[in-house]
Scaffold this motif. Structure first.
Motif, PDB file in Angstrom:
ATOM      1  N   LYS A  47      28.978  57.947  43.057  1.00  0.00           N
ATOM      2  CA  LYS A  47      29.892  56.948  43.629  1.00  0.00           C
ATOM      3  C   LYS A  47      31.178  57.615  44.098  1.00  0.00           C
ATOM      4  CE  LYS A  47      28.548  52.786  41.148  1.00  0.00           C
ATOM      5  NZ  LYS A  47      29.011  51.742  40.236  1.00  0.00           N
ATOM      6  N   LEU A  48      31.740  57.061  45.187  1.00  0.00           N
ATOM      7  CA  LEU A  48      33.037  57.536  45.673  1.00  0.00           C
ATOM      8  C   LEU A  48      34.126  57.065  44.711  1.00  0.00           C
ATOM      9  CD1 LEU A  48      32.726  56.850  49.505  1.00  0.00           C
ATOM     10  CD2 LEU A  48      32.053  58.880  48.202  1.00  0.00           C
ATOM     11  N   LEU A  49      35.253  57.758  44.713  1.00  0.00           N
ATOM     12  CA  LEU A  49      36.333  57.446  43.762  1.00  0.00           C
ATOM     13  C   LEU A  49      36.846  56.020  43.932  1.00  0.00           C
ATOM     14  CD1 LEU A  49      38.283  60.836  43.901  1.00  0.00           C
ATOM     15  CD2 LEU A  49      36.380  60.172  42.412  1.00  0.00           C
ATOM     16  N   ASP A  50      36.874  55.526  45.177  1.00  0.00           N
ATOM     17  CA  ASP A  50      37.347  54.162  45.461  1.00  0.00           C
ATOM     18  C   ASP A  50      36.459  53.113  44.791  1.00  0.00           C
ATOM     19  OD1 ASP A  50      36.884  56.003  47.807  1.00  0.00           O
ATOM     20  OD2 ASP A  50      38.620  54.920  48.584  1.00  0.00           O
ATOM     21  N   MET A  51      35.214  53.480  44.494  1.00  0.00           N
ATOM     22  CA  MET A  51      34.225  52.522  43.988  1.00  0.00           C
ATOM     23  C   MET A  51      33.984  52.669  42.485  1.00  0.00           C
ATOM     24  SD  MET A  51      33.733  51.172  46.877  1.00  0.00           S
ATOM     25  CE  MET A  51      32.413  50.026  46.612  1.00  0.00           C
ATOM     26  N   MET A  52      34.967  53.236  41.761  1.00  0.00           N
ATOM     27  CA  MET A  52      34.801  53.466  40.324  1.00  0.00           C
ATOM     28  C   MET A  52      35.869  52.724  39.523  1.00  0.00           C
ATOM     29  SD  MET A  52      33.431  57.327  40.137  1.00  0.00           S
ATOM     30  CE  MET A  52      33.071  57.063  38.419  1.00  0.00           C
ATOM     31  N   PRO A  53      35.637  51.431  39.255  1.00  0.00           N
ATOM     32  CA  PRO A  53      36.655  50.619  38.575  1.00  0.00           C
ATOM     33  C   PRO A  53      36.986  51.088  37.157  1.00  0.00           C
ATOM     34  CG  PRO A  53      34.588  49.409  38.782  1.00  0.00           C
ATOM     35  CD  PRO A  53      34.439  50.666  39.577  1.00  0.00           C
ATOM     36  N   MET A  54      36.078  51.847  36.528  1.00  0.00           N
ATOM     37  CA  MET A  54      36.338  52.321  35.162  1.00  0.00           C
ATOM     38  C   MET A  54      36.992  53.703  35.151  1.00  0.00           C
ATOM     39  SD  MET A  54      35.355  49.624  33.791  1.00  0.00           S
ATOM     40  CE  MET A  54      35.519  49.929  32.058  1.00  0.00           C
ATOM     41  N   GLY A  55      37.246  54.252  36.336  1.00  0.00           N
ATOM     42  CA  GLY A  55      37.957  55.526  36.421  1.00  0.00           C
ATOM     43  C   GLY A  55      37.044  56.747  36.465  1.00  0.00           C
ATOM     44  N   ILE A 121      49.336  42.012  45.572  1.00  0.00           N
ATOM     45  CA  ILE A 121      50.301  42.988  46.101  1.00  0.00           C
ATOM     46  C   ILE A 121      50.284  44.246  45.232  1.00  0.00           C
ATOM     47  CG2 ILE A 121      52.768  43.425  46.535  1.00  0.00           C
ATOM     48  CD1 ILE A 121      52.941  40.388  47.299  1.00  0.00           C
ATOM     49  N   ILE A 122      50.242  44.055  43.916  1.00  0.00           N
ATOM     50  CA  ILE A 122      50.143  45.198  42.994  1.00  0.00           C
ATOM     51  C   ILE A 122      48.849  45.972  43.270  1.00  0.00           C
ATOM     52  CG2 ILE A 122      49.822  45.844  40.548  1.00  0.00           C
ATOM     53  CD1 ILE A 122      51.684  43.355  39.918  1.00  0.00           C
ATOM     54  N   ALA A 123      47.741  45.227  43.456  1.00  0.00           N
ATOM     55  CA  ALA A 123      46.452  45.873  43.749  1.00  0.00           C
ATOM     56  C   ALA A 123      46.525  46.663  45.059  1.00  0.00           C
ATOM     57  CB  ALA A 123      45.338  44.831  43.826  1.00  0.00           C
ATOM     58  N   GLY A 124      47.171  46.088  46.082  1.00  0.00           N
ATOM     59  CA  GLY A 124      47.297  46.752  47.378  1.00  0.00           C
ATOM     60  C   GLY A 124      48.129  48.026  47.294  1.00  0.00           C
ATOM     61  N   ILE A 125      49.250  47.957  46.586  1.00  0.00           N
ATOM     62  CA  ILE A 125      50.107  49.142  46.422  1.00  0.00           C
ATOM     63  C   ILE A 125      49.350  50.226  45.649  1.00  0.00           C
ATOM     64  CG2 ILE A 125      52.202  50.027  45.284  1.00  0.00           C
ATOM     65  CD1 ILE A 125      53.479  47.216  45.968  1.00  0.00           C
ATOM     66  N   ALA A 126      48.665  49.821  44.580  1.00  0.00           N
ATOM     67  CA  ALA A 126      47.886  50.784  43.780  1.00  0.00           C
ATOM     68  C   ALA A 126      46.786  51.416  44.635  1.00  0.00           C
ATOM     69  CB  ALA A 126      47.295  50.095  42.556  1.00  0.00           C
ATOM     70  N   ASP A 127      46.183  50.625  45.519  1.00  0.00           N
ATOM     71  CA  ASP A 127      45.139  51.133  46.418  1.00  0.00           C
ATOM     72  C   ASP A 127      45.708  52.206  47.350  1.00  0.00           C
ATOM     73  OD1 ASP A 127      42.760  51.483  47.826  1.00  0.00           O
ATOM     74  OD2 ASP A 127      42.478  49.365  48.256  1.00  0.00           O
ATOM     75  N   SER A 156      43.822  54.058  40.440  1.00  0.00           N
ATOM     76  CA  SER A 156      42.504  53.411  40.592  1.00  0.00           C
ATOM     77  C   SER A 156      42.315  52.340  39.523  1.00  0.00           C
ATOM     78  CB  SER A 156      41.375  54.444  40.470  1.00  0.00           C
ATOM     79  OG  SER A 156      41.439  55.387  41.506  1.00  0.00           O
ATOM     80  N   LEU A 157      42.723  52.657  38.294  1.00  0.00           N
ATOM     81  CA  LEU A 157      42.590  51.691  37.191  1.00  0.00           C
ATOM     82  C   LEU A 157      43.515  50.491  37.394  1.00  0.00           C
ATOM     83  CD1 LEU A 157      42.299  54.145  34.156  1.00  0.00           C
ATOM     84  CD2 LEU A 157      40.479  52.730  35.118  1.00  0.00           C
ATOM     85  N   ILE A 158      44.759  50.747  37.819  1.00  0.00           N
ATOM     86  CA  ILE A 158      45.705  49.646  38.096  1.00  0.00           C
ATOM     87  C   ILE A 158      45.127  48.740  39.180  1.00  0.00           C
ATOM     88  CG2 ILE A 158      47.995  49.063  39.037  1.00  0.00           C
ATOM     89  CD1 ILE A 158      48.174  50.126  36.200  1.00  0.00           C
ATOM     90  N   LYS A 159      44.563  49.349  40.221  1.00  0.00           N
ATOM     91  CA  LYS A 159      43.947  48.579  41.320  1.00  0.00           C
ATOM     92  C   LYS A 159      42.826  47.695  40.776  1.00  0.00           C
ATOM     93  CE  LYS A 159      40.627  50.196  44.020  1.00  0.00           C
ATOM     94  NZ  LYS A 159      39.880  50.973  45.039  1.00  0.00           N
ATOM     95  N   SER A 160      41.933  48.276  39.982  1.00  0.00           N
ATOM     96  CA  SER A 160      40.784  47.487  39.524  1.00  0.00           C
ATOM     97  C   SER A 160      41.193  46.425  38.494  1.00  0.00           C
ATOM     98  CB  SER A 160      39.662  48.385  38.992  1.00  0.00           C
ATOM     99  OG  SER A 160      39.990  48.950  37.760  1.00  0.00           O
TER     100      SER A 160
END
Length: 193
Positions: A47-55, A121-127, A156-160
Motif C-alpha cells: 500500500k502507498l503511504l497515503d492509504m495506510m490509516p494505521m501508519g 480542516i485539521i484532516a486537510g492540513i494534516a494531509d 498520516s495518523l492525524i489525518k486518519s
C-alpha cells in the motif's frame, strides 16, 4: 470564531455544498481509479503511504520505495502527489461546509458544536503535511531519516484520526436529522387523525 461562523453561514447553501461535494469526490474517485493504481502497479502489492490509516515505519517506507523502483517513485511524485495536493483543500472546504449545513439544520451552528466544522480542516492540513513529508522522502530516497518518516507518519495518523472522527460525527448528525424529520411527520400525522 465569529468570522468562521459567518463564513459557514454565508457558504452553506445546498447548491454550493453539492457542487463542492461532487467535485471533491470526482477528484477522490480519480485518485482511487487512476493515479493510485498507476503508482501501485510498481509496488508489488504494498500500500502507498497515503492509504495506510494505521501508519508506517522506516522499514516499511524503505521496502515500499525500493519495490516502487525509480519509475514507481517518479509516478508517485509526478502523478499521485499533484492530484493529492488539490484534494485536501476540496475535502476541507466541502466537508467543513457540509458539517456547518447539518449543524444549521439542527440549530446548533452558533454553539460549541461549531468546532466540529474544524475536523475536516485539521484532516486537510494534516494531509498537506503528510504530502510534503512524502515528497521529501521520495526526493531524498535512499537517504531516509527516522525523523522524516516519524514526522510524516504522525501527520498520516492525524489525518486518519480526524477523518474518522469527522465521518462518525457526520453519520450521527444525519441520524439525528433523520429522527427529527421522522418525529415531525409522526406529530403532523397524529394531529390530522
Amino acid at each position: 470564531m465569529n468570522q468562521f461562523v459567518k463564513f459557514i453561514e454565508k457558504n452553506s447553501s445546498g447548491k454550493k455544498i453539492l457542487g463542492l461535494f461532487i467535485l471533491t469526490n470526482c477528484i477522490y474517485a480519480f485518485m482511487l481509479t487512476v493515479t493510485i493504481p498507476k503508482t501501485m502497479a510498481f509496488s508489488n502489492g504494498m500500500k502507498l503511504l497515503d492509504m495506510m490509516p494505521m501508519g508506517y515505519d522506516l522499514n516499511y517506507v524503505t521496502e515500499l520505495f525500493t519495490a516502487l523502483g525509480a519509475n514507481g517513485r517518479s509516478i508517485y511524485l509526478t502523478n499521485q502527489i499533484p492530484v493529492d495536493m488539490v484534494y485536501p483543500l476540496l475535502f476541507a472546504l466541502s466537508y467543513c461546509l457540509l458539517m456547518g449545513y447539518l449543524l444549521k439544520r439542527l440549530h446548533k451552528l452558533n454553539s460549541q458544536y461549531i468546532f466540529l466544522c474544524l475536523l475536516p480542516i485539521i484532516a486537510g492540513i494534516a494531509d498537506y503535511l503528510e504530502n510534503i513529508g512524502i515528497i521529501v522522502m521520495l526526493k531524498y530516497f535512499p537517504e531516509l531519516t527516522e525523523f522524516t518518516v516519524k514526522t510524516t507518519n504522525f501527520f498520516s495518523l492525524i489525518k486518519s484520526i480526524s477523518t474518522s472522527i469527522f465521518f462518525i460525527v457526520f453519520v450521527v448528525l444525519l441520524i439525528t436529522i433523520g429522527i427529527k424529520v421522522l418525529h415531525k411527520k409522526i406529530s403532523a400525522n397524529s394531529l390530522h387523525n
